[in-house]
Scaffold this active site. Structure first.
Site, PDB file in Angstrom:
ATOM      1  N   HIS A 128       0.839  -1.202   0.000  1.00 57.30           N
ATOM      2  CA  HIS A 128       0.000   0.000   0.000  1.00 57.30           C
ATOM      3  C   HIS A 128       0.874   1.252   0.000  1.00 57.30           C
ATOM      4  O   HIS A 128       1.910   1.295   0.657  1.00 57.30           O
ATOM      5  CB  HIS A 128      -0.911   0.023   1.226  1.00 57.30           C
ATOM      6  CG  HIS A 128      -1.839  -1.150   1.312  1.00 57.30           C
ATOM      7  ND1 HIS A 128      -1.452  -2.364   1.834  1.00 57.30           N
ATOM      8  CD2 HIS A 128      -3.131  -1.302   0.930  1.00 57.30           C
ATOM      9  CE1 HIS A 128      -2.472  -3.213   1.780  1.00 57.30           C
ATOM     10  NE2 HIS A 128      -3.502  -2.593   1.233  1.00 57.30           N
ATOM     11  N   HIS A 129       0.440   2.263  -0.702  1.00 59.24           N
ATOM     12  CA  HIS A 129       1.172   3.531  -0.748  1.00 59.24           C
ATOM     13  C   HIS A 129       1.319   4.136   0.646  1.00 59.24           C
ATOM     14  O   HIS A 129       0.365   4.187   1.414  1.00 59.24           O
ATOM     15  CB  HIS A 129       0.422   4.515  -1.661  1.00 59.24           C
ATOM     16  CG  HIS A 129       1.015   5.878  -1.687  1.00 59.24           C
ATOM     17  ND1 HIS A 129       0.266   7.031  -1.521  1.00 59.24           N
ATOM     18  CD2 HIS A 129       2.302   6.289  -1.845  1.00 59.24           C
ATOM     19  CE1 HIS A 129       1.062   8.080  -1.599  1.00 59.24           C
ATOM     20  NE2 HIS A 129       2.296   7.665  -1.787  1.00 59.24           N
ATOM     21  N   GLY A 130       2.506   4.624   0.937  1.00 60.63           N
ATOM     22  CA  GLY A 130       2.762   5.276   2.217  1.00 60.63           C
ATOM     23  C   GLY A 130       2.249   6.702   2.230  1.00 60.63           C
ATOM     24  O   GLY A 130       3.020   7.665   2.346  1.00 60.63           O
ATOM     25  N   THR A 155      -3.924   6.575  -3.797  1.00 62.97           N
ATOM     26  CA  THR A 155      -2.913   7.611  -4.052  1.00 62.97           C
ATOM     27  C   THR A 155      -1.608   6.937  -4.449  1.00 62.97           C
ATOM     28  O   THR A 155      -1.527   5.720  -4.580  1.00 62.97           O
ATOM     29  CB  THR A 155      -2.689   8.469  -2.799  1.00 62.97           C
ATOM     30  OG1 THR A 155      -2.339   7.592  -1.696  1.00 62.97           O
ATOM     31  CG2 THR A 155      -3.935   9.248  -2.424  1.00 62.97           C
TER      32      THR A 155
END
Length: 385
Positions: free
Chosen positions: A172-174, A203
Site C-alpha cells: 500500500h502507498h505510504g 494515491t
C-alpha cells in the site's frame, strides 16, 4: 566488523487485539519473534532485544493535532463501543478496542526509540517490527493506523538537523508519510506499491512529486496487479536504489511490509522472499544508519518469515531454506502448510506479466524524466561529479 543491531519488542504486544475478524493480527509480531528465537536470532552477539518505551505526547504533537489525540485518549478508556468518523475512528478498518491508544503509543515509542538508538547509542540498525503505520494522518486514523510512528520518528531526526530517506515497500502507498513531508527537501520519500487506481488508499501516482522545496522529493512507483519478483527488483534497482544513493541521507528509514507476497489475502502482487531479501541486502550494503519498521502483512506466516529474514540479513546471518520443524508444529494447527522460509524466484503468468512490465517501464520513464534531474542532478553536482 559485524553491525551493532537492536530489535524493538515488547511482551505487552500480546495484550491487544483489533478483533477476531479483523485482518490485522497483532499476534503476527509474536509469531515473528518466536521464529527468530527458534533460529537463535534473539541471542546473537552484538544484537540487543530492546523493550518499547511509550512515546511522549510532545513527540506526537509534531504531527498529530491535539484535538485528535484528545479523542484517542477519550475513546481508549471507554468500555463501550465508540465511533467518530471525522477522525476515522470506529469503522471496520479502524476499530475502537480497549486500550487501542495504549497500543498505539507503545508501538510508536518503539519506533522513536529505534531512531534514538541509531543516532545516540551507536547502533547501526534498529528494527521496530511492530511499527509501520504509514496511513495515519495528522487528525485521522486510516488503514489500521492510529498514529504515524514513522513520521513521529523522522521528526525526531529532523530536530537533530539530520537528512532522512524513507523507503516504503509495503503493498500500500505510504500516503501518511508522503503527506507529512510533501513540501520539504530534508526528507526523500520513495514508495513502491500496488497501484492506487483500484487499490487502497487510492494515491501514490508518478505525478505526486512534492511541492515547493519538496518538489522532486516524493517518489512513487505504482505497480500493476501480478507484478512479480523480477519486476519488483527492477523498480527498486532503476528508481529507489539510485535515488537513495544519490541523496545519501544521514539516516535511512524503511517500511518493510510483507503484504506484497503472492499469498497475501488482501493484495494482488506476486512478490516472494526472493526479491524481498534481495532488496534488504542492497539496503544494508549502503551502510547508512538504518531504522526499519514492519508494516503490512495479513498472512501471519509470511510476516514471520519476512521479518525473520530481515533480522537475519541485518545481522549477517545466513538462514536455512526450510522452517524449523518445531515452528512448523506451531503453524500447522493454524492452517499454514508452508514449510519453506525462502522461496524460489517467482514469475507471473505471461499475459499478466507483460501488462505489469509495460506499467513499470512507463513509471520508471516518468520518474527518470521528472525526479532524476532534481535529485541525481543536485547531489551529483554537490559531490563534484
Amino acid at each position: 566488523m559485524s553491525a551493532k543491531t537492536a530489535l524493538i519488542y515488547s511482551q505487552d504486544f500480546s495484550h491487544f487485539s483489533y478483533g477476531d475478524e479483523h485482518p490485522f493480527k497483532v499476534q503476527r509480531i509474536n509469531l515473528a519473534f518466536e521464529l527468530m528465537r527458534r533460529f537463535g536470532l534473539t541471542e546473537l552477539p552484538g544484537a540487543d532485544i530492546v523493550d518499547c518505551p511509550r512515546v511522549d505526547e510532545s513527540a506526537l504533537l509534531t504531527f498529530h493535532t491535539s484535538d485528535y489525540l484528545d479523542r484517542l485518549r477519550e475513546f481508549n478508556s471507554s468500555d463501550e463501543p465508540r465511533a467518530d468518523f471525522r477522525y476515522g475512528l470506529g469503522d471496520l478498518d479502524n476499530p475502537v478496542f480497549k486500550g487501542f491508544y495504549d497500543w498505539s503509543t507503545l508501538v510508536t515509542g518503539g519506533t522513536v526509540e529505534a531512531a534514538r538508538l541509531v543516532t545516540e547509542e551507536g547502533y547501526d540498525i534498529a528494527f521496530s517490527m511492530a511499527g509501520g503505520w504509514h496511513h495515519a494522518h495528522s487528525s485521522k486514523a486510516a488503514g489500521f493506523s492510529y498514529l504515524n510512528d514513522a513520521v513521529i520518528a523522522i521528526n525526531t531526526l529532523l530536530e537533530k538537523g539530520l537528512r532522512v530517506a524513507y523507503l516504503d515497500i509495503d503493498a500500500h502507498h505510504g500516503d501518511g508519510v508522503q503527506e507529512a513531508f510533501y513540501d520539504t527537501d530534508r526528507v526523500l520519500t520513495v514508495s513502491i506499491h500496488e497501484s492506487g487506481i483500484y487499490f487502497f488508499p487510492g494515491t501514490g501516482f508518478e505525478d505526486e512529486i512534492g511541492t515547493g522545496k519538496g518538489r522532486g522529493y516524493s517518489v512513487n512507483v505504482p505497480l500493476e496487479a501480478h507484478t512479480d519478483d523480477a519486476l519488483f527488483m527492477k523498480a527498486f534497482d532503476e528508481v529507489a536504489y539510485p535515488l537513495l544513493a544519490a541523496f545519501n541521507p544521514d539516516v535511512l528509514v524503511t517500511q518493510l511490509g510483507s503484504d506484497t507476497f503472492r499469498t497475501d489475502p488482501l493484495t494482488r502482487l506476486e512478490i516472494t522472499t526472493h526479491s524481498y531479501t534481495y532488496i534488504l541486502r542492497k539496503l544494508k550494503a549502503l551502510k547508512i544508519p538504518w531504522v526499519a519498521v514492519g508494516g503490512g502483512g495479513y498472512n501471519m506466516v509470511n510476516v514471520a518469515r519476512a521479518w525473520t529474514l530481515a533480522w537475519g540479513i541485518m545481522n549477517g546471518v545466513e538462514l536455512p531454506v526450510k522452517l524449523p520443524e518445531s515452528f512448523v508444529d506451531i503453524i500447522g494447527p493454524l492452517g499454514y502448510p508452508n514449510r519453506m522460509l525462502l522461496d524460489a524466484m517467482h514469475w507471473a503468468e505471461e499475459d499478466d506479466r507483460n501488462r505489469a512490465l509495460d506499467a513499470v517501464e512507463r513509471s520508471i520513464a516518468a520518474i527518470r524524466a521528472s525526479i532524476f534531474p532534481i535529485i541525481i542532478g543536485r547531489y551529483a553536482a554537490a559531490a563534484g561529479e
